[in-house]
Design an enzyme around this catalytic site. Structure first.
Site, PDB file in Angstrom:
ATOM      1  N   HIS A  78      -2.743   5.417   8.928  1.00 37.57           N
ATOM      2  CA  HIS A  78      -3.170   4.117   9.324  1.00 37.57           C
ATOM      3  C   HIS A  78      -3.427   3.339   8.124  1.00 37.57           C
ATOM      4  O   HIS A  78      -3.247   2.297   7.994  1.00 37.57           O
ATOM      5  CB  HIS A  78      -4.458   4.340  10.214  1.00 37.57           C
ATOM      6  CG  HIS A  78      -5.328   3.147  10.280  1.00 37.57           C
ATOM      7  ND1 HIS A  78      -5.175   1.925  11.007  1.00 37.57           N
ATOM      8  CD2 HIS A  78      -6.632   2.791   9.776  1.00 37.57           C
ATOM      9  CE1 HIS A  78      -6.061   1.155  10.940  1.00 37.57           C
ATOM     10  NE2 HIS A  78      -7.015   1.587  10.053  1.00 37.57           N
ATOM     11  N   ASP A 107      13.608 -24.337  -1.901  1.00 33.25           N
ATOM     12  CA  ASP A 107      13.638 -22.893  -1.573  1.00 33.25           C
ATOM     13  C   ASP A 107      12.999 -22.034  -2.708  1.00 33.25           C
ATOM     14  O   ASP A 107      12.192 -22.635  -3.696  1.00 33.25           O
ATOM     15  CB  ASP A 107      14.969 -22.296  -1.456  1.00 33.25           C
ATOM     16  CG  ASP A 107      15.040 -21.409  -0.498  1.00 33.25           C
ATOM     17  OD1 ASP A 107      14.187 -20.264  -0.765  1.00 33.25           O
ATOM     18  OD2 ASP A 107      15.826 -21.119   0.240  1.00 33.25           O
ATOM     19  N   TRP A 143      -5.356   7.618   2.214  1.00 32.33           N
ATOM     20  CA  TRP A 143      -4.588   6.662   1.735  1.00 32.33           C
ATOM     21  C   TRP A 143      -4.756   6.555   0.270  1.00 32.33           C
ATOM     22  O   TRP A 143      -3.838   5.990  -0.484  1.00 32.33           O
ATOM     23  CB  TRP A 143      -4.590   5.449   2.282  1.00 32.33           C
ATOM     24  CG  TRP A 143      -5.862   4.325   1.752  1.00 32.33           C
ATOM     25  CD1 TRP A 143      -7.146   4.463   2.246  1.00 32.33           C
ATOM     26  CD2 TRP A 143      -5.670   3.448   0.607  1.00 32.33           C
ATOM     27  NE1 TRP A 143      -7.842   3.348   1.470  1.00 32.33           N
ATOM     28  CE2 TRP A 143      -7.174   2.652   0.471  1.00 32.33           C
ATOM     29  CE3 TRP A 143      -4.390   2.914  -0.006  1.00 32.33           C
ATOM     30  CZ2 TRP A 143      -7.491   2.094  -0.375  1.00 32.33           C
ATOM     31  CZ3 TRP A 143      -5.007   1.890  -0.963  1.00 32.33           C
ATOM     32  CH2 TRP A 143      -6.093   1.354  -1.146  1.00 32.33           C
ATOM     33  N   SER A 171       9.327  -3.744  -4.075  1.00 36.93           N
ATOM     34  CA  SER A 171       9.514  -4.889  -3.230  1.00 36.93           C
ATOM     35  C   SER A 171       8.231  -5.879  -3.579  1.00 36.93           C
ATOM     36  O   SER A 171       8.646  -7.084  -3.650  1.00 36.93           O
ATOM     37  CB  SER A 171       9.363  -4.518  -1.802  1.00 36.93           C
ATOM     38  OG  SER A 171       8.983  -5.766  -0.940  1.00 36.93           O
ATOM     39  N   SER A 172       7.254  -5.276  -3.777  1.00 35.72           N
ATOM     40  CA  SER A 172       6.074  -6.353  -4.037  1.00 35.72           C
ATOM     41  C   SER A 172       6.094  -6.920  -5.462  1.00 35.72           C
ATOM     42  O   SER A 172       5.884  -8.031  -5.717  1.00 35.72           O
ATOM     43  CB  SER A 172       4.741  -5.383  -4.135  1.00 35.72           C
ATOM     44  OG  SER A 172       4.421  -5.177  -2.873  1.00 35.72           O
ATOM     45  N   HIS A 255      -8.218  -1.191  -7.468  1.00 36.95           N
ATOM     46  CA  HIS A 255      -9.123  -2.311  -7.355  1.00 36.95           C
ATOM     47  C   HIS A 255      -8.611  -3.442  -7.232  1.00 36.95           C
ATOM     48  O   HIS A 255      -8.944  -4.634  -6.306  1.00 36.95           O
ATOM     49  CB  HIS A 255     -10.385  -2.244  -8.078  1.00 36.95           C
ATOM     50  CG  HIS A 255     -11.581  -3.162  -7.558  1.00 36.95           C
ATOM     51  ND1 HIS A 255     -12.323  -2.573  -6.315  1.00 36.95           N
ATOM     52  CD2 HIS A 255     -11.984  -4.304  -7.838  1.00 36.95           C
ATOM     53  CE1 HIS A 255     -13.043  -3.650  -5.977  1.00 36.95           C
ATOM     54  NE2 HIS A 255     -13.015  -4.778  -6.873  1.00 36.95           N
ATOM     55  N   GLU A 257      -5.838  -4.029  -6.206  1.00 35.95           N
ATOM     56  CA  GLU A 257      -5.176  -4.280  -4.921  1.00 35.95           C
ATOM     57  C   GLU A 257      -5.946  -4.987  -3.838  1.00 35.95           C
ATOM     58  O   GLU A 257      -5.517  -5.812  -3.116  1.00 35.95           O
ATOM     59  CB  GLU A 257      -4.850  -2.767  -4.553  1.00 35.95           C
ATOM     60  CG  GLU A 257      -4.145  -2.865  -3.136  1.00 35.95           C
ATOM     61  CD  GLU A 257      -2.748  -3.176  -2.855  1.00 35.95           C
ATOM     62  OE1 GLU A 257      -2.228  -3.616  -3.962  1.00 35.95           O
ATOM     63  OE2 GLU A 257      -2.602  -3.531  -1.527  1.00 35.95           O
ATOM     64  N   TYR A 259      -8.284  -7.243  -4.052  1.00 36.60           N
ATOM     65  CA  TYR A 259      -8.185  -8.697  -4.366  1.00 36.60           C
ATOM     66  C   TYR A 259      -7.027  -9.198  -4.030  1.00 36.60           C
ATOM     67  O   TYR A 259      -6.879 -10.440  -3.485  1.00 36.60           O
ATOM     68  CB  TYR A 259      -8.876  -8.912  -5.579  1.00 36.60           C
ATOM     69  CG  TYR A 259     -10.113  -8.580  -6.081  1.00 36.60           C
ATOM     70  CD1 TYR A 259     -11.183  -9.265  -5.062  1.00 36.60           C
ATOM     71  CD2 TYR A 259     -10.648  -7.405  -6.615  1.00 36.60           C
ATOM     72  CE1 TYR A 259     -12.489  -9.156  -5.257  1.00 36.60           C
ATOM     73  CE2 TYR A 259     -11.926  -6.989  -6.444  1.00 36.60           C
ATOM     74  CZ  TYR A 259     -12.923  -7.917  -6.065  1.00 36.60           C
ATOM     75  OH  TYR A 259     -14.108  -7.565  -6.042  1.00 36.60           O
ATOM     76  N   SER A 270      -9.671 -22.087   2.785  1.00 32.91           N
ATOM     77  CA  SER A 270      -9.928 -23.397   2.119  1.00 32.91           C
ATOM     78  C   SER A 270      -8.985 -24.497   2.831  1.00 32.91           C
ATOM     79  O   SER A 270      -9.762 -25.606   3.012  1.00 32.91           O
ATOM     80  CB  SER A 270      -9.340 -23.241   0.552  1.00 32.91           C
ATOM     81  OG  SER A 270     -10.277 -22.260  -0.157  1.00 32.91           O
ATOM     82  N   HIS A 304     -16.220   2.109  -9.998  1.00 32.68           N
ATOM     83  CA  HIS A 304     -17.389   1.768  -8.982  1.00 32.68           C
ATOM     84  C   HIS A 304     -16.931   2.807  -7.441  1.00 32.68           C
ATOM     85  O   HIS A 304     -17.748   2.928  -6.722  1.00 32.68           O
ATOM     86  CB  HIS A 304     -17.679   0.262  -8.580  1.00 32.68           C
ATOM     87  CG  HIS A 304     -16.653  -0.336  -7.926  1.00 32.68           C
ATOM     88  ND1 HIS A 304     -16.770  -1.596  -8.094  1.00 32.68           N
ATOM     89  CD2 HIS A 304     -15.788  -0.079  -6.839  1.00 32.68           C
ATOM     90  CE1 HIS A 304     -15.809  -2.306  -7.570  1.00 32.68           C
ATOM     91  NE2 HIS A 304     -15.122  -1.378  -6.694  1.00 32.68           N
ATOM     92  N   HIS A 305     -15.492   2.966  -7.432  1.00 35.96           N
ATOM     93  CA  HIS A 305     -15.317   3.650  -6.418  1.00 35.96           C
ATOM     94  C   HIS A 305     -15.322   5.247  -6.640  1.00 35.96           C
ATOM     95  O   HIS A 305     -14.970   6.027  -6.040  1.00 35.96           O
ATOM     96  CB  HIS A 305     -13.835   3.522  -6.232  1.00 35.96           C
ATOM     97  CG  HIS A 305     -13.169   2.300  -5.675  1.00 35.96           C
ATOM     98  ND1 HIS A 305     -13.296   1.808  -4.611  1.00 35.96           N
ATOM     99  CD2 HIS A 305     -13.049   1.150  -6.404  1.00 35.96           C
ATOM    100  CE1 HIS A 305     -12.787   0.576  -4.381  1.00 35.96           C
ATOM    101  NE2 HIS A 305     -12.649   0.047  -5.548  1.00 35.96           N
ATOM    102  N   THR A 330     -17.804 -14.773  -6.135  1.00 32.45           N
ATOM    103  CA  THR A 330     -17.453 -14.724  -4.763  1.00 32.45           C
ATOM    104  C   THR A 330     -18.408 -16.022  -3.995  1.00 32.45           C
ATOM    105  O   THR A 330     -18.136 -16.297  -3.106  1.00 32.45           O
ATOM    106  CB  THR A 330     -17.629 -13.490  -4.110  1.00 32.45           C
ATOM    107  OG1 THR A 330     -17.000 -12.503  -5.113  1.00 32.45           O
ATOM    108  CG2 THR A 330     -17.119 -13.380  -2.671  1.00 32.45           C
ATOM    109  N   LYS A 333     -17.471 -19.432  -4.217  1.00 33.15           N
ATOM    110  CA  LYS A 333     -16.662 -19.729  -3.089  1.00 33.15           C
ATOM    111  C   LYS A 333     -17.281 -19.862  -1.718  1.00 33.15           C
ATOM    112  O   LYS A 333     -16.860 -20.949  -1.184  1.00 33.15           O
ATOM    113  CB  LYS A 333     -15.548 -18.663  -3.149  1.00 33.15           C
ATOM    114  CG  LYS A 333     -14.740 -18.597  -4.439  1.00 33.15           C
ATOM    115  CD  LYS A 333     -13.298 -17.782  -4.123  1.00 33.15           C
ATOM    116  CE  LYS A 333     -12.321 -18.650  -3.450  1.00 33.15           C
ATOM    117  NZ  LYS A 333     -11.404 -19.352  -4.657  1.00 33.15           N
ATOM    118  N   ARG A 452     -16.964   9.890   6.068  1.00 31.98           N
ATOM    119  CA  ARG A 452     -15.294   9.414   6.606  1.00 31.98           C
ATOM    120  C   ARG A 452     -14.524  10.514   6.780  1.00 31.98           C
ATOM    121  O   ARG A 452     -14.845  11.575   6.079  1.00 31.98           O
ATOM    122  CB  ARG A 452     -15.085   8.243   5.890  1.00 31.98           C
ATOM    123  CG  ARG A 452     -14.646   8.512   4.508  1.00 31.98           C
ATOM    124  CD  ARG A 452     -14.649   7.463   3.614  1.00 31.98           C
ATOM    125  NE  ARG A 452     -13.260   6.703   3.796  1.00 31.98           N
ATOM    126  CZ  ARG A 452     -12.567   6.046   2.809  1.00 31.98           C
ATOM    127  NH1 ARG A 452     -13.189   5.796   1.513  1.00 31.98           N
ATOM    128  NH2 ARG A 452     -11.487   5.651   3.058  1.00 31.98           N
TER     129      ARG A 452
END
Lengths: 527, 274
Positions: A78, A107, A143, A171-172, A255, A257, A259, A270, A304-305, A330, A333, A452
């Site tokens: 998932h 293009d 994951w 690909s990314s 991390h 990732e 963002y 926006s 921080h993870h 943040t 924004k 979890r």
């Protein structure tokens, strides 16, 4: 502007090729954008079914539907499918469709690579999903695939998982290179960097993040591959390796990732807020600087993870302070969006509803993020449902809601038809209610002590989980309504005008609806 | 318009009351206060930051709601044209930084305290296995004195729904870790296979047990009782089935229990030698 397009039509214009070859060989940014979007929607449904399996099992205490071994495969896949298969490709699809239209380019800069970067994805995720049918079962280590659970103790199918991650990463990276090349080289004359639409800006920054961190992920899985097959001990303590190293490398990718999955959303929101407030975006410059600051900070907060892995005190303090700092840009924004609405002339079409819900719920996710940043408190939150609540608020009601908003916002431009506004609003309200009923109680189950990634739980968590399951099913099933709205709009519907929305601003609203197969063969002039 | 505004004010007030009421009434919805100084301080920190977030939320969402109610096209609102203000941008950069400093100061204090693992009265090694815990009581030279495994005690029938679930469903073990009150216990955490994480919510103590590493943590519990937690790092199939149970008893009772354990392990060693 329309004169430019007409002149082009007399030229060597041709429509799309016929049949399946149109999709296999296409180098057209609109075709590829559509394929990315459909692919991500299919993955969203696949990952969603897995979520519903998880929620069905957790509806009541005890084991009812799935064994713990399968449960772990469901949580793992998932997460992988939603992050790499749904959210990221959806944003790339939006970039493919909209970046050339927004900057007045005919293009993408590298159309053949564009085709390749899309067509890698079905193979990558086909391979990942095929592991679920293998004898050993699919990935079951979360994951975040922490070693040594994902190396020494992994199912045999882990090698396919590693290859799938490599492919998706390639690909990314190709997608990111293409987007940067397009934005830096193909803007219409007069469109300076500080005149670019916000979605283009946020994607430019996102693309740099992708190029910086996808190779780090590739490095992590390659080290796993070597540990598993070639006798190295990068992450194996008994061979002199370091399991914590894996987490540092993973989160140095992980991390930024997160963002990557939210910056393009900031751009989309926006545009939508400004359009339906009929007022220019407040603080454009500060939005650009805030986005850049968030991108920079994302590289220095990864640990921080890992507050509970036993880092030295100085490390804990550094990562706590740096993480708290992210609240500043943040916040800027959010304040800018609220100021954009202030004294506007607002209407509440479906895209606006999703954008407003984004601001509300993403901010709630931001608050729980700030709480998680406080290292001592994180000792209690870490790896509980409080974290699950937090990241679903920022990824579902954040990233995903912005994608829904973007689809409703630009669908008339893509298809030439208006969607059914009543059904769109119904989809919004069902999603909004479903998301909150599913994820808000998770704050409570987490604070009450539920870890979890467990298939069964103690009795005091039963009520919260029952609510979460009800909400998840409401949310999940209402996405079929979204599919129905999409099909209906593509096939028929009220004709859309060129501008589509009363308050629309930007080059994409100067081409006809639906956007012709080729646009901006000659660059428009930007004042 | 005024009636609209006052209705907003009433809604905001009602929401606040609900929040305050919920926080006061339902302790089971919140982080436990726990039974150590550290857990209490963590809970205070958590509440402080929660309320700061609530205040910021009320201000931001309040402004948004006012805008959504008053500045609508259907009420004939015409859009203003302002679109930047350096003063405002500076203001809402500086104020959050000040708020963050206010949060960071107490957080730093608590963290320093959590990291002060020295000066202990006794040492216990906690070792994770797939899927159980092993506890070893060590002497001053860190030699093992007493050691035992702690397994889930919930019968399989309860998990599969064949019999009624007990009060401590999934949070009960065969051998509890026993420690004395008013004693600074230093825990050394490690693992034999994959990464586990040892968590006792009431102690405010969660630390990963990592193969090849020895992590440190400590607790000094004032109140006797049985405290329950779980493994909090995904460690494979039965991750959800390896609870942590700690029984905290008065010092004298602990000495008695410990002496009996020592004797039992001596007898066992003798039996092994023969």
């Amino acid at each position: 502007m329309s004169a430019v397009i007409e002149a082009h039509h007399d030229d060597h214009d041709h429509g799309p090729a016929k049949g399946i070859t149109r999709w296999l060989y296409t180098t057209n940014h609109k075709d590829i954008g559509s394929m990315y979007l459909w692919f991500s929607f299919i993955m969203f449904l696949v990952g969603g079914v897995m979520a519903l399996v998880i929620r069905a099992e957790l509806f009541q205490p005890g084991l009812q539907f799935v064994e713990p071994a399968l449960f772990n495969q469901m949580t793992t896949n998932h997460g992988l499918i939603m992050v790499f298969g749904a959210i990221m490709p959806a944003f790339v699809g939006l970039a493919n469709w909209m970046v050339p239209l927004m900057i007045g380019a005919p293009d993408m800069a590298l159309p053949r690579m564009n085709n390749l970067s899309f067509w890698i994805l079905p193979f990558a995720f086909g391979m990942l999903l095929s592991t679920l049918f293998m004898e050993s079962g699919g990935p079951n280590f979360g994951w975040t695939f922490y070693a040594p659970l994902s190396t020494t103790y992994a199912p045999d199918s882990v090698t396919y998982f590693i290859f799938a991650v490599h492919l998706a990463g390639a690909s990314s990276i190709m997608g990111a290179i293409n987007i940067i090349a397009t934005i830096l080289n193909m803007r219409a004359p007069g469109m300076t960097l500080m005149k670019m639409p916000m979605f283009v800006w946020t994607w430019l920054i996102t693309a740099y993040l992708l190029i910086a961190v996808m190779p780090v992920l590739a490095g992590a899985v390659t080290m796993m591959l070597f540990d598993i097959h070639f006798g190295t001990s990068f992450f194996d303590a008994s061979g002199g390796g370091d399991p914590v190293l894996f987490q540092h490398v993973f989160w140095f990718f992980g991390h930024p990732e997160v963002y990557i999955m939210i910056l393009p959303a900031f751009g989309i929101v926006s545009h939508i807020i400004s359009t339906f407030s009929r007022k220019p975006l407040f603080g454009y410059d500060s939005m650009v600087y805030a986005t850049s600051s968030i991108a920079f900070l994302s590289f220095i907060v990864w640990a921080h993870h890992m507050f509970t892995v036993g880092m030295p005190l100085a490390g804990e303090l550094f990562f706590m302070y740096a993480t708290m700092l992210i609240a500043v840009p943040t916040g800027v924004k959010v304040f800018n969006w609220v100021s954009t609405m202030w004294r506007g002339s607002m209407t509440f079409e479906t895209p606006m509803l999703f954008a407003l819900a984004f601001i509300f719920l993403f901010t709630i996710g931001g608050f729980s993020g700030l709480m998680l940043a406080i290292a001592p408190a994180d000792f209690q939150y870490h790896d509980t449902y409080f974290v699950v609540a937090h990241f679903h608020y920022v990824l579902v009601s954040g990233a995903l809601f912005s994608i829904f908003g973007a689809v409703y916002f630009w669908l008339p431009k893509w298809t030439g038809h208006m969607y059914n506004e009543g059904l769109g609003k119904l989809h919004f309200w069902l999603s909004f209610i479903g998301v909150n009923v599913a994820f808000f109680p998770m704050h409570f189950s987490g604070l009450a002590g539920m870890p979890r990634r467990i298939p069964d739980y103690a009795l005091q968590f039963a009520d919260f989980n029952a609510w979460s399951t009800v909400g998840a099913f409401v949310f999940g099933i209402s996405q079929l309504l979204f599919l129905w709205i999409l099909v209906q709009t593509i096939r028929a519907g009220q004709k859309a005008t060129t501008e589509v929305w009363e308050g629309s601003e930007g080059l994409e609203w100067t081409v006809p609806s639906p956007a012709p197969y080729h646009t901006f063969a000659e660059p428009p002039k930007v004042a | 318009m005024m009636s609209k505004l006052s209705s907003i004010a009433r809604t905001v007030l009602a929401t606040l009351c609900v929040f305050a009421g919920a926080a006061a009434v339902a302790a089971e919805y919140n982080m436990p206060v726990g039974v150590t100084d550290v857990s209490r301080e963590i809970q205070e920190l958590h509440m402080t930051i929660f309320w700061i977030c609530v205040v910021i939320g009320v201000l931001v969402f309040g402004a948004m709601l006012v805008s959504m109610v008053l500045h609508r096209k259907s009420l004939g609102a015409t859009p203003a044209t302002f679109h930047e203000s350096t003063k405002l941008e500076l203001l809402w950069t500086v104020i959050p930084i000040v708020i963050l400093v206010v949060m960071a100061l107490p957080a730093t204090d608590v963290l320093v305290k959590i990291y002060d693992t020295g000066g202990e009265d006794m040492v216990v090694e906690v070792r994770g296995y797939q899927w159980k815990w092993q506890y070893k009581y060590l002497d001053e030279e860190l030699n093992e004195q007493v050691s035992f495994f702690s397994n889930l005690a919930t019968p399989r029938g309860q998990i599969l729904g064949q019999s009624e679930k007990g009060e401590n469903y999934l949070l009960e073990v065969d051998n509890e870790l026993v420690i004395p009150t008013d004693t600074k216990v230093r825990f050394l955490l490690t693992s034999n296979d994959v990464i586990h994480s040892w968590w006792v919510p009431d102690f405010g103590l969660k630390r990963d047990a990592i193969p090849g590493f020895i992590n440190e943590a400590w607790a000094n519990v004032k109140e006797p009782g049985v405290y329950r937690g779980q493994c909090t790092e995904l460690c494979g199939k039965d991750h959800g089935f390896m609870p942590v149970v700690v029984r905290v008893v008065p010092k004298a009772e602990f000495q008695q229990w410990y002496a009996a354990q020592l004797e039992a392990s001596a007898t066992e060693a003798l039996a092994m030698a023969n």
